[in-house]
Design an enzyme around this catalytic site. Structure first.
Site, PDB file in Angstrom:
ATOM      1  CD  GLU A   1     -12.338   4.221 117.019  1.00  0.00           C
ATOM      2  OE1 GLU A   1     -12.314   5.387 116.606  1.00  0.00           O
ATOM      3  OE2 GLU A   1     -13.289   3.716 117.631  1.00  0.00           O
TER       4      GLU A   1
HETATM    5  N1  CAA Z   1     -10.127  11.990 105.780  1.00  0.00           N
HETATM    6  C1  CAA Z   1     -10.530  11.905 104.488  1.00  0.00           C
HETATM    7  N2  CAA Z   1      -9.765  11.357 103.527  1.00  0.00           N
HETATM    8  C2  CAA Z   1      -8.551  10.884 103.881  1.00  0.00           C
HETATM    9  C3  CAA Z   1      -8.069  10.946 105.204  1.00  0.00           C
HETATM   10  C4  CAA Z   1      -8.920  11.525 106.172  1.00  0.00           C
HETATM   11  N3  CAA Z   1      -8.540  11.609 107.447  1.00  0.00           N
HETATM   12  N4  CAA Z   1      -6.841  10.418 105.255  1.00  0.00           N
HETATM   13  C5  CAA Z   1      -6.536  10.041 103.996  1.00  0.00           C
HETATM   14  N5  CAA Z   1      -7.569  10.317 103.179  1.00  0.00           N
HETATM   15  C6  CAA Z   1      -7.662  10.081 101.745  1.00  0.00           C
HETATM   16  C7  CAA Z   1      -6.475  10.736 101.051  1.00  0.00           C
HETATM   17  O1  CAA Z   1      -6.731  12.087 100.751  1.00  0.00           O
HETATM   18  C8  CAA Z   1      -6.342   9.870  99.808  1.00  0.00           C
HETATM   19  O2  CAA Z   1      -7.330  10.234  98.862  1.00  0.00           O
HETATM   20  P1  CAA Z   1      -6.975  11.114  97.529  1.00  0.00           P
HETATM   21  O3  CAA Z   1      -5.931  10.338  96.799  1.00  0.00           O
HETATM   22  O4  CAA Z   1      -8.275  11.211  96.834  1.00  0.00           O
HETATM   23  O5  CAA Z   1      -6.449  12.430  98.054  1.00  0.00           O
HETATM   24  C9  CAA Z   1      -6.727   8.493 100.319  1.00  0.00           C
HETATM   25  O6  CAA Z   1      -7.509   8.690 101.475  1.00  0.00           O
HETATM   26  C10 CAA Z   1      -5.527   7.624 100.638  1.00  0.00           C
HETATM   27  O7  CAA Z   1      -4.755   8.311 101.606  1.00  0.00           O
HETATM   28  P2  CAA Z   1      -3.266   7.880 101.939  1.00  0.00           P
HETATM   29  O8  CAA Z   1      -2.455   7.862 100.680  1.00  0.00           O
HETATM   30  O9  CAA Z   1      -2.804   8.748 103.063  1.00  0.00           O
HETATM   31  O10 CAA Z   1      -3.465   6.359 102.402  1.00  0.00           O
HETATM   32  P3  CAA Z   1      -2.473   5.337 103.049  1.00  0.00           P
HETATM   33  O11 CAA Z   1      -2.733   4.016 102.443  1.00  0.00           O
HETATM   34  O12 CAA Z   1      -1.090   5.885 103.050  1.00  0.00           O
HETATM   35  O13 CAA Z   1      -3.033   5.176 104.559  1.00  0.00           O
HETATM   36  C11 CAA Z   1      -3.279   5.598 106.842  1.00  0.00           C
HETATM   37  C12 CAA Z   1      -3.256   6.135 105.402  1.00  0.00           C
HETATM   38  C13 CAA Z   1      -3.189   6.824 107.686  1.00  0.00           C
HETATM   39  C14 CAA Z   1      -2.111   4.697 107.144  1.00  0.00           C
HETATM   40  C15 CAA Z   1      -4.608   4.853 107.036  1.00  0.00           C
HETATM   41  O14 CAA Z   1      -4.622   3.640 106.330  1.00  0.00           O
HETATM   42  C16 CAA Z   1      -4.927   4.584 108.479  1.00  0.00           C
HETATM   43  O15 CAA Z   1      -5.414   5.469 109.185  1.00  0.00           O
HETATM   44  N6  CAA Z   1      -4.670   3.345 108.946  1.00  0.00           N
HETATM   45  C17 CAA Z   1      -5.129   2.911 110.250  1.00  0.00           C
HETATM   46  C18 CAA Z   1      -6.480   2.278 110.139  1.00  0.00           C
HETATM   47  C19 CAA Z   1      -7.227   2.288 111.428  1.00  0.00           C
HETATM   48  O16 CAA Z   1      -7.255   3.264 112.157  1.00  0.00           O
HETATM   49  N7  CAA Z   1      -7.901   1.168 111.698  1.00  0.00           N
HETATM   50  C20 CAA Z   1      -8.752   1.049 112.843  1.00  0.00           C
HETATM   51  C21 CAA Z   1     -10.003   0.323 112.454  1.00  0.00           C
HETATM   52  S1  CAA Z   1     -11.424   0.553 113.466  1.00  0.00           S
HETATM   53  C22 CAA Z   1     -11.122  -0.236 114.915  1.00  0.00           C
HETATM   54  O17 CAA Z   1     -10.139   0.014 115.512  1.00  0.00           O
HETATM   55  C23 CAA Z   1     -12.051  -1.247 115.486  1.00  0.00           C
HETATM   56  C24 CAA Z   1     -13.172  -0.753 116.251  1.00  0.00           C
HETATM   57  O18 CAA Z   1     -14.251  -1.300 116.094  1.00  0.00           O
HETATM   58  C25 CAA Z   1     -13.051   0.306 117.282  1.00  0.00           C
END
Ligand code: CAA
Length: 380
Positions: free
Chosen positions: A363
């Site tokens: 996550e």
């Molecule tokens: N809530 C709503 N929207 C959001 C947001 C949030 N928390 N964070 C970003 N956004 C939106 C932004 O506003 C943007 O939209 P707009 O252009 O319309 O404003 C869009 O999303 C893109 O945002 P970023 O430019 O910040 O995107 P990024 O490519 O730089 O990535 C990141 C951001 C924080 C690195 C994100 O990719 C991330 O959190 N990565 C980690 C993914 C993750 O947690 N994976 C886990 C998967 S689930 C798992 O673990 C398995 C399981 O089954 C438990």
């Protein structure tokens, strides 16, 4: 600020504590050893309403707040972190998507059964080449009349094997980055859907994790969640809540490490006295205790903001970053206090250390949490 729990929150704490001691503790080492999914235990938890805790009663849920939810996760994870993640995924990553993004029709079809634990859900974002860089996915969903045809591979899907339906994030338009991602409800019974082998993991071995494959998997267009292109926003805003759940899971593990360290250091004698008399032990247990309480405060801060319907992206990331860090530290120190015995499976503390590690990875890794926190701070 009121630091006291309400009567309902105290009741949920007691109920989950007692449940964990009575029904999870007896088999936890065996499930870990055999990597066995806690089917019976999840069934019992479903009957108690633990799988749809924050779903309103109208949709067959327990209608509780997020503070109650994190209290419950902490108590469950204190005894069995594998059970806690099964619960966390269904509550935070699945039911919350239905509540926040799905139509009434979609809710009616799935949510009451998900909240009652008759259906178990999974959430599928990551792919072999896209973990932290989540929007760099290749799974593609092509529109074909009233259907979408899915092709691609997803991995690290928690509950992937035991679940009945999966929330899948897929590209519907190539070349426009995250704006091309759309979310879908995919029942596992669909032709063209298959699961890979169960992953053999370091920790949380009782939960199942696998790859999933889509080979021309046709799903009705009515299973699309929200709007075309809204998938990344749905995925990340949902993960904000998921991260609070994982933080609470880490907290439960850290608390177990503290409690076991306290008991053992009073029992274990060296140099003619309990090791609890030594400064080196005071140093470790006092550190653990401060960190456990500090993590809980961060978790409750994020949960309270969520309940107040305020943005909690930064606070959720802070809670997860800190709680997972102190869980790793506390469990390592616990093994150190147990010494040679701690290194042996029989004492059950090495499991805590193995279980804690994943909380710094899934996550969103700790590095991603730091990125989210720093970006928010720099924007403020
Ligand atoms: N809530 C709503 N929207 C959001 C947001 C949030 N928390 N964070 C970003 N956004 C939106 C932004 O506003 C943007 O939209 P707009 O252009 O319309 O404003 C869009 O999303 C893109 O945002 P970023 O430019 O910040 O995107 P990024 O490519 O730089 O990535 C990141 C951001 C924080 C690195 C994100 O990719 C991330 O959190 N990565 C980690 C993914 C993750 O947690 N994976 C886990 C998967 S689930 C798992 O673990 C398995 C399981 O089954 C438990």
């Amino acid at each position: 600020m009121d630091f006291n729990y309400s009567e309902e929150q105290l009741l949920i704490k007691q109920t989950t504590h007692d449940f964990a001691e009575k029904h999870l503790a007896p088999g936890v080492m065996e499930r870990d050893e055999k990597a066995e999914f806690p089917t019976e235990q999840i069934k019992m938890m479903a009957e108690l309403g633990f799988l749809g805790m924050m779903v309103p009663e109208k949709w067959n849920g327990a209608g509780m707040d997020t503070i109650s939810y994190v209290i419950a996760i902490e108590e469950i994870a204190r005894v069995d972190a594998s059970v806690a993640v099964v619960m966390s995924v269904n509550n935070s990553l699945v039911c919350q998507v239905f509540l926040n993004w799905c139509t009434d029709q979609q809710k009616q079809k799935y949510l009451p059964r998900l909240a009652a634990g008759e259906l178990l859900g999974a959430y599928s974002l990551s792919e072999p080449q896209s973990g932290s860089d989540a929007s760099n996915m290749r799974t593609f969903a092509e529109r074909d009349g009233n259907y979408y045809i899915l092709n691609g591979t997803k991995n690290w899907v928690t509950n992937g094997i035991s679940s009945d339906l999966v929330l899948v994030y897929a590209m519907t338009t190539k070349g426009i980055g995250y704006k091309g991602i759309t979310a879908f409800i995919v029942e596992k019974s669909r032709a063209g859907f298959s699961v890979g082998k169960k992953e053999d993991k370091l920790g949380i071995r009782g939960s199942d994790t696998c790859e999933i494959y889509f080979d021309n998997c046709r799903i009705p267009a009515e299973n699309l969640i929200g709007e075309v292109g809204q998938g990344f926003k749905i995925a990340l805003s949902t993960l904000d809540g998921g991260r609070i759940g994982i933080a609470a899971q880490a907290l439960g593990i850290a608390r177990a490490a503290l409690e076991k360290s306290l008991v053992y250091s009073k029992e274990r004698e060296q140099f003619g006295q309990p090791i609890a008399n030594f400064g080196a032990i005071h140093d470790k247990i006092s550190n653990m205790a401060c960190n456990v309480d500090a993590a809980r405060l961060l978790i409750h801060q994020a949960a309270a903001l969520k309940d107040a319907k305020q943005r909690f992206t930064k606070e959720g990331a802070m809670a997860k970053y800190f709680a997972s860090k102190i869980a790793m530290e506390a469990t390592t120190q616990c093994v150190q206090i147990f010494g040679g015995y701690g290194y042996m499976r029989e004492y059950g503390v090495e499991r805590l250390m193995r279980d804690a590690k994943i909380t710094q990875i899934y996550e969103g890794t700790s590095e991603i949490q730091q990125l989210v926190i720093a970006r928010a701070l720099l924007k403020e």
